[in-house]
Design an enzyme around this catalytic site. Sequence first.
Site, PDB file in Angstrom:
ATOM      1  N   ASN A 134     -10.477  -3.747  -5.878  1.00 29.57           N
ATOM      2  CA  ASN A 134      -9.896  -2.740  -6.890  1.00 29.57           C
ATOM      3  C   ASN A 134     -10.413  -2.148  -8.058  1.00 29.57           C
ATOM      4  OD1 ASN A 134      -6.355  -3.661  -5.561  1.00 29.57           O
ATOM      5  ND2 ASN A 134      -7.758  -2.040  -4.902  1.00 29.57           N
ATOM      6  N   LEU A 155      -6.681  -5.664   7.276  1.00 33.28           N
ATOM      7  CA  LEU A 155      -6.186  -6.625   6.301  1.00 33.28           C
ATOM      8  C   LEU A 155      -6.864  -6.776   5.088  1.00 33.28           C
ATOM      9  CD1 LEU A 155      -4.687  -9.190   7.008  1.00 33.28           C
ATOM     10  CD2 LEU A 155      -6.664 -10.244   8.104  1.00 33.28           C
ATOM     11  N   ASP A 211       0.864  -1.187  -0.041  1.00 32.25           N
ATOM     12  CA  ASP A 211      -0.067  -0.074   0.178  1.00 32.25           C
ATOM     13  C   ASP A 211       0.859   1.371   0.051  1.00 32.25           C
ATOM     14  OD1 ASP A 211      -2.260   1.473   0.175  1.00 32.25           O
ATOM     15  OD2 ASP A 211      -2.734   0.993   2.016  1.00 32.25           O
TER      16      ASP A 211
END
Length: 262
Positions: free
Chosen positions: A79, A209, A31
């Site tokens: 995503n 998570l 990330d």
Amino acid sequence: MIFNRSKSETLLDNAELDMERIPEHVAMIMDGNGRWAKKRNMPRVAGHQQGMEVVKTVAKAAAQRGVKVLTLYAFSTENWKRPEDEVGFLMKLPGRFFDTFIPEIKANNIRVEIIGEIDGVPADTKRVVLNAVEQTADNTGMILNFALNYGSRAEIVDGIKEMALAVQQGELAIDDITEATVSEHLMTAQLGALADPDLLIRTGGEQRLSNFLMWQSAYSEFIFMDTLWPDLTADIFDETLLTFQQRNRRFGGLAENNSDKK
Ligand code: FPP
């Protein structure tokens, strides 16, 4: 814990990695690409491009340290909600990655594997990814396992459906369903005894998570670090291995030399 690191002093200045206790399976949530780019007034995709370069660095570092499986969260089932051009760029990344990195993957004896709904990605992406899996199938070193179009809840739902079907068809008795049976019906089953990560790392400062390996991470050590993924280096990766080695994994039991043990 948040893993902060100052440039002047690193954990590695004071301790050495124990090569006998390298985590076998390391999983990473990559990330911070977008923020890395924004800080430089660059488009978000520039962060993903740099992130791809860091995948190469980390894959080589992990293989050299003796990690057996490195699972990287490259694209989640969530995503797809991103802008079309960003999704398009992310779907082209595996092609760019394997075009430039296959020789080093082979030189390092790395085997590529995939978890996720590969049928849900564009045909070109699927082709390059499956081609990399095929080209490296005989390699015996580290498994570089990409989670692509992966979501843990979807994976568990699919596993439940498979088990329900087996019960319906009389191939599986309800009383025979154990934790091992569930593990065998998840996408990570192809990793056998290495399916569960020993260490799960998330870069980019968030501590969640995000639908990644929820079943498999039941006993993983977690390291959340502020470092943005494109800023990760082999040295920082080593520091996470050292932090892992300084943790005391008890799997719900007591420490081995715990004097209170009855
Ligand atoms: C999250 O950062 C990152 C992703 C959704 C993509 C991760 C992909 C790579 C690092 C490259 C993958 C390489 C291959 C070979 C497939 P973000 O964009 O959410 O960052 P932000 O939170 O700063 O916006």
